[in-house]
Design a protein around this motif. Structure first.
Motif, mmCIF file in Angstrom:
data_model
loop_
_atom_site.group_PDB
_atom_site.id
_atom_site.type_symbol
_atom_site.label_atom_id
_atom_site.label_comp_id
_atom_site.label_asym_id
_atom_site.label_seq_id
_atom_site.Cartn_x
_atom_site.Cartn_y
_atom_site.Cartn_z
ATOM 1 N N LYS A 71 0.845 -1.195 0.000
ATOM 2 C CA LYS A 71 0.000 0.000 0.000
ATOM 3 C C LYS A 71 0.882 1.248 0.000
ATOM 4 O O LYS A 71 1.697 1.456 0.894
ATOM 5 C CB LYS A 71 -0.924 0.004 1.228
ATOM 6 C CG LYS A 71 -1.809 1.216 1.316
ATOM 7 C CD LYS A 71 -2.860 1.205 0.247
ATOM 8 C CE LYS A 71 -3.792 2.388 0.424
ATOM 9 N NZ LYS A 71 -4.508 2.689 -0.793
ATOM 10 N N GLY A 72 0.773 2.037 -1.055
ATOM 11 C CA GLY A 72 1.521 3.280 -1.171
ATOM 12 C C GLY A 72 3.013 3.112 -1.413
ATOM 13 O O GLY A 72 3.761 4.087 -1.354
ATOM 14 N N ILE A 73 3.473 1.897 -1.724
ATOM 15 C CA ILE A 73 4.906 1.638 -1.871
ATOM 16 C C ILE A 73 5.500 2.413 -3.046
ATOM 17 O O ILE A 73 4.845 2.624 -4.069
ATOM 18 C CB ILE A 73 5.183 0.117 -2.023
ATOM 19 C CG1 ILE A 73 6.683 -0.186 -1.824
ATOM 20 C CG2 ILE A 73 4.677 -0.394 -3.355
ATOM 21 C CD1 ILE A 73 6.987 -1.665 -1.659
ATOM 22 N N ASP A 74 6.713 2.843 -2.866
ATOM 23 C CA ASP A 74 7.489 3.493 -3.918
ATOM 24 C C ASP A 74 7.789 2.427 -4.975
ATOM 25 O O ASP A 74 8.422 1.406 -4.682
ATOM 26 C CB ASP A 74 8.777 4.036 -3.302
ATOM 27 C CG ASP A 74 9.664 4.774 -4.269
ATOM 28 O OD1 ASP A 74 9.624 4.487 -5.490
ATOM 29 O OD2 ASP A 74 10.429 5.630 -3.805
ATOM 30 N N SER A 75 7.346 2.640 -6.188
ATOM 31 C CA SER A 75 7.520 1.639 -7.247
ATOM 32 C C SER A 75 8.975 1.363 -7.576
ATOM 33 O O SER A 75 9.295 0.318 -8.142
ATOM 34 C CB SER A 75 6.757 2.061 -8.499
ATOM 35 O OG SER A 75 5.365 1.977 -8.260
ATOM 36 N N ARG A 76 9.874 2.258 -7.212
ATOM 37 C CA ARG A 76 11.298 1.989 -7.419
ATOM 38 C C ARG A 76 11.733 0.765 -6.610
ATOM 39 O O ARG A 76 12.615 0.020 -7.027
ATOM 40 C CB ARG A 76 12.139 3.211 -7.058
ATOM 41 C CG ARG A 76 11.958 4.355 -8.064
ATOM 42 C CD ARG A 76 12.655 5.597 -7.628
ATOM 43 N NE ARG A 76 11.975 6.119 -6.434
ATOM 44 C CZ ARG A 76 12.192 7.308 -5.910
ATOM 45 N NH1 ARG A 76 13.097 8.112 -6.441
ATOM 46 N NH2 ARG A 76 11.532 7.714 -4.853
ATOM 47 N N ILE A 77 11.094 0.540 -5.474
ATOM 48 C CA ILE A 77 11.389 -0.642 -4.664
ATOM 49 C C ILE A 77 10.952 -1.897 -5.421
ATOM 50 O O ILE A 77 11.667 -2.899 -5.441
ATOM 51 C CB ILE A 77 10.706 -0.551 -3.287
ATOM 52 C CG1 ILE A 77 11.297 0.613 -2.487
ATOM 53 C CG2 ILE A 77 10.808 -1.871 -2.518
ATOM 54 C CD1 ILE A 77 10.513 0.969 -1.230
ATOM 55 N N LEU A 78 9.794 -1.836 -6.055
ATOM 56 C CA LEU A 78 9.310 -2.977 -6.839
ATOM 57 C C LEU A 78 10.246 -3.253 -8.021
ATOM 58 O O LEU A 78 10.554 -4.413 -8.307
ATOM 59 C CB LEU A 78 7.889 -2.721 -7.339
ATOM 60 C CG LEU A 78 6.841 -2.375 -6.281
ATOM 61 C CD1 LEU A 78 5.481 -2.156 -6.930
ATOM 62 C CD2 LEU A 78 6.774 -3.425 -5.196
ATOM 63 N N LEU A 79 10.699 -2.201 -8.677
ATOM 64 C CA LEU A 79 11.616 -2.366 -9.809
ATOM 65 C C LEU A 79 12.937 -2.991 -9.347
ATOM 66 O O LEU A 79 13.463 -3.894 -10.001
ATOM 67 C CB LEU A 79 11.865 -1.021 -10.496
ATOM 68 C CG LEU A 79 12.792 -1.017 -11.705
ATOM 69 C CD1 LEU A 79 12.361 -2.013 -12.769
ATOM 70 C CD2 LEU A 79 12.895 0.393 -12.278
#
Length: 159
Positions: A71-79
């Motif tokens: 929830k609300g995570i910075d997508s750079r972390i997902l990348l």
């Protein structure tokens, strides 16, 4: 050497009062993406392309919107996690090419910062990251400023 390609696409609805993140960069806009995460449509498309190239499923499989951790995570972390996942399978990114589709705001002033952001997260040289922007000439949901879309293609190779 094993070489693979992957492609990804993502869409998000736009609403007033939300932040707009594209490629890890905040872009000034009266509308932002509605999403479980930060709604970074470009990074989501790139994640799907990377995962697809290594036959690892998609972003929803690895980071479901039903999981409160995202929830609300910075997508750079997902990348970052997607790059790590393909690395665990013995691959590395070679290049990224992408297109963001939205009517407003204009992305030209932000393209260099977006490429730098993506380079910092992926470890690629900026010269290996293509980011383009287009409109739909006021046609469809993007043309009416109801949503945003992005497409990405990646090349990975075995290490």
């Amino acid at each position: 050497m094993d070489i693979r390609t992957g492609q990804g696409i993502d869409f998000h609805r736009l609403e007033e009062g939300l932040e707009l993140w594209i490629g890890g960069v905040p872009v000034s806009s009266d509308k932002g993406a509605v999403a479980h995460s930060d709604g970074d449509v470009l990074i989501h498309a790139i994640c799907d392309a990377i995962l697809g190239a290594a036959a690892l499923g998609d972003i929803g499989f690895h980071f479901p919107d039903t999981d409160p951790r995202y929830k609300g995570i910075d997508s750079r972390i997902l990348l970052t996690k997607c790059v790590e996942l393909v690395g665990l399978k013995g691959y590395q990114l070679v290049n990224i090419d992408s297109t963001v589709c939205l009517e407003q705001p204009k992305l030209a002033p932000h393209i260099d910062a977006i490429r730098e952001s993506l380079a910092a997260v992926t470890g690629l040289d900026k010269s290996r990251i293509g980011v383009k922007a287009t409109t739909t000439e006021k046609l469809g949901f993007t043309g009416r400023r109801e949503g945003i879309a992005a497409q990405a293609a990646v090349l990975i190779r075995s290490v």
